[in-house]
Design an enzyme around this catalytic site. Structure first.
Site, PDB file in Angstrom:
ATOM      1  N   GLY A   1       0.735  -1.022   0.305  1.00  0.00           N
ATOM      2  CA  GLY A   1       0.010   0.367  -0.360  1.00  0.00           C
ATOM      3  C   GLY A   1       0.529   1.283  -0.327  1.00  0.00           C
TER       4      GLY A   1
ATOM      5  N   CYS B   1       0.319   5.291   8.498  1.00  0.00           N
ATOM      6  CA  CYS B   1       1.434   3.706   7.223  1.00  0.00           C
ATOM      7  C   CYS B   1       1.779   3.738   8.939  1.00  0.00           C
ATOM      8  CB  CYS B   1       2.434   5.008   6.674  1.00  0.00           C
ATOM      9  SG  CYS B   1       3.287   3.926   6.264  1.00  0.00           S
TER      10      CYS B   1
ATOM     11  N   HIS C   1       4.494   2.536   9.413  1.00  0.00           N
ATOM     12  CA  HIS C   1       5.781   2.329  10.133  1.00  0.00           C
ATOM     13  C   HIS C   1       6.025   4.260  10.529  1.00  0.00           C
ATOM     14  CE1 HIS C   1       6.576   3.452   6.620  1.00  0.00           C
ATOM     15  NE2 HIS C   1       6.980   2.160   5.504  1.00  0.00           N
TER      16      HIS C   1
END
Length: 132
Positions: free
Chosen positions: A37, A112, A114
């Site tokens: 993604g 996201c 991370h």
């Protein structure tokens, strides 16, 4: 995909973001790839915060699976909404030829994987998504 995962040891699966990157992964003799993604979002110049929506991700998955013969595991983000949206996402990705989908259990707004500041849904919501 099952044959790949049934083998002992770890499976290295580089991430792809479009058909060309998937073809390169296949030509490098990897047995499977993962449609990222983050990677697909980056092709639009956008962060991985679900600004790229279901239809664009499903089309990217179809483009990728049409270009390669290796299994493709795909990022389904949070399923793009409630349990009904999760069901639609899983069906749409399957119709696109994806061998497996990864669904996240994040609360909206999605971030996201991370980055800091993520919250996950409660157990009841997570189970509803899985059951869908």
């Amino acid at each position: 995909l099952r044959a790949v995962l049934d083998k002992p040891g770890c499976v290295v699966m580089p991430c792809c973001f479009d058909a060309l990157s998937a073809v390169m992964i296949q030509r490098a003799d990897f047995p499977v790839t993962f449609m990222s993604g983050f990677g697909v979002s980056s092709t639009y110049g956008l962060p991985d915060t679900q600004l790229v929506q279901y239809a664009e991700m499903q089309q990217a998955a179809a483009n990728i699976t049409n270009a390669v013969s290796i299994p493709v595991i795909a990022d389904g983000d949070t399923g793009y909404g409630n349990a009904m949206n999760v069901k639609r996402t899983v069906r749409g990705y399957a119709q696109a030829g994806v061998a497996c989908i990864m669904l996240e259990d994040q609360k909206a707004p999605k971030r996201c994987g991370h980055t800091k500041g993520k919250d996950v849904v409660g157990m009841e919501e997570a189970m509803t998504r899985i059951q869908a």
